[in-house]
Design an enzyme around this catalytic site. Sequence first.
Site, PDB file in Angstrom:
ATOM      1  CB  THR A 155      -2.154  61.557 -93.451  1.00  0.00           C
ATOM      2  OG1 THR A 155      -2.876  61.904 -94.641  1.00  0.00           O
ATOM      3  CG2 THR A 155      -1.270  62.723 -93.039  1.00  0.00           C
ATOM      4  CB  ALA A 179       7.254  77.758-109.495  1.00  0.00           C
ATOM      5  CB  ALA A 180       6.573  72.808-107.645  1.00  0.00           C
ATOM      6  CE  LYS A 181       2.829  68.645-109.708  1.00  0.00           C
ATOM      7  NZ  LYS A 181       3.253  67.270-109.346  1.00  0.00           N
ATOM      8  CB  SER A 198       0.663  69.748-113.403  1.00  0.00           C
ATOM      9  OG  SER A 198      -0.545  70.432-113.675  1.00  0.00           O
ATOM     10  CB  ILE A 212      -6.829  63.760-113.019  1.00  0.00           C
ATOM     11  CG1 ILE A 212      -5.795  64.070-114.131  1.00  0.00           C
ATOM     12  CG2 ILE A 212      -7.139  62.263-112.952  1.00  0.00           C
ATOM     13  CD1 ILE A 212      -6.214  63.730-115.533  1.00  0.00           C
ATOM     14  CE1 TYR A 219       0.148  70.681-107.979  1.00  0.00           C
ATOM     15  CE2 TYR A 219      -0.261  71.592-110.165  1.00  0.00           C
ATOM     16  CZ  TYR A 219      -0.262  70.519-109.293  1.00  0.00           C
ATOM     17  OH  TYR A 219      -0.657  69.272-109.745  1.00  0.00           O
ATOM     18  CB  SER A 230      -2.298  56.315 -99.999  1.00  0.00           C
ATOM     19  OG  SER A 230      -1.967  57.681-100.175  1.00  0.00           O
ATOM     20  NE  ARG A 231      -5.290  60.310 -99.800  1.00  0.00           N
ATOM     21  CZ  ARG A 231      -6.020  60.349 -98.698  1.00  0.00           C
ATOM     22  NH1 ARG A 231      -7.309  60.457 -98.753  1.00  0.00           N
ATOM     23  NH2 ARG A 231      -5.445  60.298 -97.503  1.00  0.00           N
ATOM     24  CG  ASN A 269       1.406  60.142-107.939  1.00  0.00           C
ATOM     25  OD1 ASN A 269       0.734  60.651-108.837  1.00  0.00           O
ATOM     26  ND2 ASN A 269       0.900  59.888-106.735  1.00  0.00           N
TER      27      ASN A 269
HETATM   28  N1  LIG Z   1      -5.663  65.708-109.947  1.00  0.00           N
HETATM   29  C1  LIG Z   1      -5.246  66.486-110.936  1.00  0.00           C
HETATM   30  O1  LIG Z   1      -6.033  67.133-111.644  1.00  0.00           O
HETATM   31  C2  LIG Z   1      -3.768  66.587-111.238  1.00  0.00           C
HETATM   32  C3  LIG Z   1      -3.393  67.256-112.404  1.00  0.00           C
HETATM   33  C4  LIG Z   1      -2.051  67.355-112.731  1.00  0.00           C
HETATM   34  C5  LIG Z   1      -1.100  66.786-111.904  1.00  0.00           C
HETATM   35  N2  LIG Z   1      -1.480  66.151-110.769  1.00  0.00           N
HETATM   36  C6  LIG Z   1      -0.423  65.573-109.935  1.00  0.00           C
HETATM   37  O2  LIG Z   1      -0.650  64.192-109.762  1.00  0.00           O
HETATM   38  C7  LIG Z   1      -0.081  63.776-108.527  1.00  0.00           C
HETATM   39  C8  LIG Z   1      -1.119  63.012-107.734  1.00  0.00           C
HETATM   40  O3  LIG Z   1      -2.182  63.906-107.417  1.00  0.00           O
HETATM   41  P1  LIG Z   1      -3.665  63.422-107.077  1.00  0.00           P
HETATM   42  O4  LIG Z   1      -4.569  64.276-107.851  1.00  0.00           O
HETATM   43  O5  LIG Z   1      -3.777  61.950-107.163  1.00  0.00           O
HETATM   44  O6  LIG Z   1      -3.746  63.919-105.546  1.00  0.00           O
HETATM   45  P2  LIG Z   1      -4.262  63.218-104.224  1.00  0.00           P
HETATM   46  O7  LIG Z   1      -5.434  62.359-104.496  1.00  0.00           O
HETATM   47  O8  LIG Z   1      -4.386  64.320-103.239  1.00  0.00           O
HETATM   48  O9  LIG Z   1      -3.043  62.253-103.814  1.00  0.00           O
HETATM   49  C9  LIG Z   1      -1.819  62.789-103.437  1.00  0.00           C
HETATM   50  C10 LIG Z   1      -0.908  61.674-102.960  1.00  0.00           C
HETATM   51  O10 LIG Z   1       0.333  62.271-102.517  1.00  0.00           O
HETATM   52  C11 LIG Z   1       0.588  61.873-101.174  1.00  0.00           C
HETATM   53  N3  LIG Z   1       1.264  62.932-100.441  1.00  0.00           N
HETATM   54  C12 LIG Z   1       0.802  64.179-100.175  1.00  0.00           C
HETATM   55  N4  LIG Z   1       1.707  64.856 -99.444  1.00  0.00           N
HETATM   56  C13 LIG Z   1       2.752  64.026 -99.233  1.00  0.00           C
HETATM   57  C14 LIG Z   1       3.987  64.139 -98.536  1.00  0.00           C
HETATM   58  N5  LIG Z   1       4.340  65.268 -97.903  1.00  0.00           N
HETATM   59  N6  LIG Z   1       4.825  63.077 -98.516  1.00  0.00           N
HETATM   60  C15 LIG Z   1       4.482  61.934 -99.162  1.00  0.00           C
HETATM   61  N7  LIG Z   1       3.322  61.756 -99.834  1.00  0.00           N
HETATM   62  C16 LIG Z   1       2.473  62.794 -99.861  1.00  0.00           C
HETATM   63  C17 LIG Z   1      -0.785  61.591-100.586  1.00  0.00           C
HETATM   64  O11 LIG Z   1      -0.655  60.744 -99.436  1.00  0.00           O
HETATM   65  P3  LIG Z   1      -1.876  60.617 -98.339  1.00  0.00           P
HETATM   66  O12 LIG Z   1      -2.898  59.713 -98.942  1.00  0.00           O
HETATM   67  O13 LIG Z   1      -1.237  59.991 -97.173  1.00  0.00           O
HETATM   68  O14 LIG Z   1      -2.384  61.980 -98.093  1.00  0.00           O
HETATM   69  C18 LIG Z   1      -1.475  60.917-101.768  1.00  0.00           C
HETATM   70  O15 LIG Z   1      -1.084  59.572-101.861  1.00  0.00           O
HETATM   71  C19 LIG Z   1       0.421  65.042-107.839  1.00  0.00           C
HETATM   72  O16 LIG Z   1       1.798  65.203-108.073  1.00  0.00           O
HETATM   73  C20 LIG Z   1      -0.357  66.140-108.539  1.00  0.00           C
HETATM   74  O17 LIG Z   1       0.306  67.369-108.475  1.00  0.00           O
HETATM   75  C21 LIG Z   1      -2.795  66.036-110.418  1.00  0.00           C
END
Ligand SMILES: NC(=O)c1ccc[n+]([C@@H]2O[C@H](COP(=O)([O-])OP(=O)(O)OC[C@H]3O[C@@H](n4cnc5c(N)ncnc54)[C@H](OP(=O)(O)O)[C@@H]3O)[C@@H](O)[C@H]2O)c1
Length: 264
Positions: A55, A174-176, A159, A205, A172, A31-32, A107
């Site tokens: 959500t 530990a999970a990753k 990550s 990011i 986080y 979604s985002r 993701n």
């Molecule tokens: N941003 C960074 O710097 C970074 C770095 C390393 C790794 N990552 C990883 O990249 C992935 C995406 O992160 P992002 O930065 O794009 O975060 P984000 O913008 O917060 O997006 C998170 C996404 O996960 C969904 N989500 C959250 N909780 C959920 C649940 N319980 N069940 C199903 N979907 C759920 C959200 O849905 P809603 O829109 O409905 O809330 C949203 O689509 C994650 O795994 C994160 O750990 C991010």
Amino acid sequence: MSAELQQVTYEPFEQPCLSLQGKKALVTGGSRGIGKAIALTLAAQGADVALTYYTGCKFAEDVCAQIRDMGRLSGCYAHDIGDRETVHELRPHVMEDLGQVDILINNAGIARDRSFKKMSIEMWDDVLAVNLTGVFHMAKQFVDDMADRGWGRIVNISSVVGEVGNFGQANYAAAKAGVLGLTKTLAREYARKGVTVNAIAPGFIKTRMMQGIPDSALQAVINQTPMGRLGDPSEIAAGVAFLSSPAAGFITGHVLDINGGIKM
Ligand SMILES: NC(=O)c1ccc[n+]([C@@H]2O[C@H](COP(=O)([O-])OP(=O)(O)OC[C@H]3O[C@@H](n4cnc5c(N)ncnc54)[C@H](OP(=O)(O)O)[C@@H]3O)[C@@H](O)[C@H]2O)c1
């Protein structure tokens, strides 16, 4: 000389296939942020793309509409990937819309940051349930069908924090890190069944996930990053598109760092 080496030919050169035409992809958390960029990029490469959200219904529907505007099939489904009682309800809906899943992108993720001293067991459980056990549930639902058909791709979004740790992110990290172990094990178990399983370890990011980080901490991250900037979601999506493609068929169990050089 082995029979396999006797088959070595230099003509004609086979062009690597980067197209995803005809493939069916499912992106969790589409979604985002990074998931949205992944969903749109896979669709641009020719795939039909379904996505899940938690959500963000309005955001997910907007991504679906953009995918349909490209002439691809799409659908979006609300689910809580961390809820082991309901996560299995996703599969029938996806199958109804796409028929099958060739490419699964795990993701969806959350962060609940606090120093270890102040971290509660609830914060630990929530992050492990979504970021690690969620990947287990999704793979369970789709990987054996891929193996039965002899072709599949799973890309797990881990990550850099799972590789090197980070202050305030014991849950986080530990999970990753767990996602990396799961990735490599699935890669081994499905390697002879046409299914590759890889991970991407993004650095920092520009997404909602970064919004809670104080400016001073963000600046420290940027200062530590050799490229001197945050990454863009599209830069993660590019790696996912490659690992999902037929061209990446000999890559499995790999962790692709996309992090501006913060970890080499
Ligand atoms: N941003 C960074 O710097 C970074 C770095 C390393 C790794 N990552 C990883 O990249 C992935 C995406 O992160 P992002 O930065 O794009 O975060 P984000 O913008 O917060 O997006 C998170 C996404 O996960 C969904 N989500 C959250 N909780 C959920 C649940 N319980 N069940 C199903 N979907 C759920 C959200 O849905 P809603 O829109 O409905 O809330 C949203 O689509 C994650 O795994 C994160 O750990 C991010």
